[in-house]
Design a protein around this motif. Structure first.
Motif, mmCIF file in Angstrom:
data_model
loop_
_atom_site.group_PDB
_atom_site.id
_atom_site.type_symbol
_atom_site.label_atom_id
_atom_site.label_comp_id
_atom_site.label_asym_id
_atom_site.label_seq_id
_atom_site.Cartn_x
_atom_site.Cartn_y
_atom_site.Cartn_z
ATOM 1 N N TRP A 1 0.811 -1.205 0.000
ATOM 2 C CA TRP A 1 0.000 0.000 0.000
ATOM 3 C C TRP A 1 0.851 1.265 0.000
ATOM 4 O O TRP A 1 0.320 2.374 -0.038
ATOM 5 C CB TRP A 1 -0.911 0.023 1.223
ATOM 6 C CG TRP A 1 -2.059 -0.934 1.150
ATOM 7 C CD1 TRP A 1 -2.237 -1.943 0.261
ATOM 8 C CD2 TRP A 1 -3.176 -0.964 2.025
ATOM 9 N NE1 TRP A 1 -3.398 -2.607 0.528
ATOM 10 C CE2 TRP A 1 -4.005 -2.031 1.618
ATOM 11 C CE3 TRP A 1 -3.574 -0.222 3.111
ATOM 12 C CZ2 TRP A 1 -5.196 -2.345 2.255
ATOM 13 C CZ3 TRP A 1 -4.759 -0.544 3.747
ATOM 14 C CH2 TRP A 1 -5.561 -1.589 3.320
ATOM 15 N N ALA A 2 2.148 1.126 0.063
ATOM 16 C CA ALA A 2 3.039 2.287 0.127
ATOM 17 C C ALA A 2 3.138 2.962 -1.233
ATOM 18 O O ALA A 2 2.952 2.339 -2.275
ATOM 19 C CB ALA A 2 4.419 1.851 0.609
ATOM 20 N N VAL A 3 3.438 4.257 -1.219
ATOM 21 C CA VAL A 3 3.502 5.055 -2.440
ATOM 22 C C VAL A 3 4.945 5.440 -2.737
ATOM 23 O O VAL A 3 5.733 5.660 -1.833
ATOM 24 C CB VAL A 3 2.594 6.310 -2.323
ATOM 25 C CG1 VAL A 3 3.124 7.282 -1.299
ATOM 26 C CG2 VAL A 3 2.406 6.977 -3.663
ATOM 27 N N ALA B 1 -0.827 16.135 1.115
ATOM 28 C CA ALA B 1 0.246 17.141 1.139
ATOM 29 C C ALA B 1 1.569 16.504 1.565
ATOM 30 O O ALA B 1 2.623 16.796 0.987
ATOM 31 C CB ALA B 1 -0.125 18.282 2.078
ATOM 32 N N GLY B 2 1.525 15.622 2.562
ATOM 33 C CA GLY B 2 2.734 14.916 2.984
ATOM 34 C C GLY B 2 3.296 14.050 1.878
ATOM 35 O O GLY B 2 4.515 13.998 1.659
ATOM 36 N N TRP C 1 6.883 14.489 0.044
ATOM 37 C CA TRP C 1 7.819 13.368 0.012
ATOM 38 C C TRP C 1 8.204 13.032 -1.435
ATOM 39 O O TRP C 1 9.382 12.817 -1.731
ATOM 40 C CB TRP C 1 7.219 12.148 0.705
ATOM 41 C CG TRP C 1 8.200 11.043 0.856
ATOM 42 C CD1 TRP C 1 9.118 10.887 1.855
ATOM 43 C CD2 TRP C 1 8.402 9.950 -0.036
ATOM 44 N NE1 TRP C 1 9.868 9.764 1.635
ATOM 45 C CE2 TRP C 1 9.451 9.163 0.485
ATOM 46 C CE3 TRP C 1 7.803 9.547 -1.223
ATOM 47 C CZ2 TRP C 1 9.901 8.011 -0.133
ATOM 48 C CZ3 TRP C 1 8.254 8.401 -1.836
ATOM 49 C CH2 TRP C 1 9.289 7.641 -1.287
ATOM 50 N N LEU C 2 7.221 12.987 -2.325
ATOM 51 C CA LEU C 2 7.511 12.682 -3.729
ATOM 52 C C LEU C 2 8.347 13.784 -4.382
ATOM 53 O O LEU C 2 9.205 13.492 -5.225
ATOM 54 C CB LEU C 2 6.216 12.471 -4.516
ATOM 55 C CG LEU C 2 5.468 11.170 -4.219
ATOM 56 C CD1 LEU C 2 4.117 11.173 -4.914
ATOM 57 C CD2 LEU C 2 6.290 9.958 -4.614
ATOM 58 N N PRO D 1 9.463 3.069 -0.726
ATOM 59 C CA PRO D 1 8.143 3.682 -0.711
ATOM 60 C C PRO D 1 7.826 4.340 0.635
ATOM 61 O O PRO D 1 8.448 4.038 1.653
ATOM 62 C CB PRO D 1 7.211 2.505 -0.964
ATOM 63 C CG PRO D 1 7.940 1.327 -0.416
ATOM 64 C CD PRO D 1 9.403 1.615 -0.631
ATOM 65 N N MET D 2 6.865 5.250 0.613
ATOM 66 C CA MET D 2 6.394 5.922 1.831
ATOM 67 C C MET D 2 5.056 5.336 2.250
ATOM 68 O O MET D 2 4.195 5.092 1.416
ATOM 69 C CB MET D 2 6.236 7.408 1.567
ATOM 70 C CG MET D 2 5.759 8.167 2.798
ATOM 71 S SD MET D 2 5.315 9.865 2.456
ATOM 72 C CE MET D 2 3.613 9.695 2.000
#
Length: 161
Positions: A76-78, A143-144, A148-149, A158-159
């Motif tokens: 599920w991390a981006v 926004a976070g 981060w990206l 990933p975050m």
């Protein structure tokens, strides 16, 4: 102790505060107020925590489900490469993903402490204030992620959460 100006009105407790200090010698402190100045009913307390619970329950269920079925929530991390590969579902799912028990516990503690304070600012629980709380949660999550990206566009790490 200083001499009181005869033209100055005494404080709400007269010449002395409940703690025994002169009314004009010390700054007003929270302990100076009687205990019944700000009474919150149990129903009000519960209504302030409902939006936080509405987020906490799916987070805990998702964490338990993903941990026991796949072993982690990294699916599920981006990340930039994942988005480039078309994994757009991670834009929202990363907000509910956590790296471990300590991560989710601390996030839930922060939600439990901050959530009711945010609801106090938004007003009594209603569909509008609930929507405002959710908009704030998802807005800060997005926004976070954007920040981060922007700072890690090609990172393979990933975050989540």
């Amino acid at each position: 102790m200083s001499a009181r100006d005869p033209n100055q009105r005494p404080g709400p407790w007269g010449e002395r505060r409940p703690n025994g200090e002169d009314a004009d010698d010390a700054p007003l402190m929270a302990d100076d107020y009687p205990d019944d100045v700000y009474v919150v009913s149990e129903e009000t307390k519960r209504s302030l925590t409902r939006p936080a619970l509405a987020l906490a329950v799916p987070m805990v269920l998702a964490f338990a489900w993903m941990t026991f079925t796949t072993g982690s929530m990294t699916g599920w991390a981006v990340s930039g490469p994942r988005l480039a590969a078309g994994e757009y579902h991670t834009v929202l799912l990363h907000m509910f993903a956590h790296g471990g028990v300590i991560h989710i516990v601390f996030n839930l503690m922060a939600l439990a402490v901050i959530g009711p304070r945010v609801m106090e600012r938004l007003g009594p629980l209603s569909p509008r204030t609930f929507a405002g709380f959710m908009a704030l949660f998802f807005g800060t999550g997005l926004a976070g992620m954007a920040l981060w990206l922007a700072s890690n566009p090609a990172s393979e790490i990933p975050m989540l959460g």
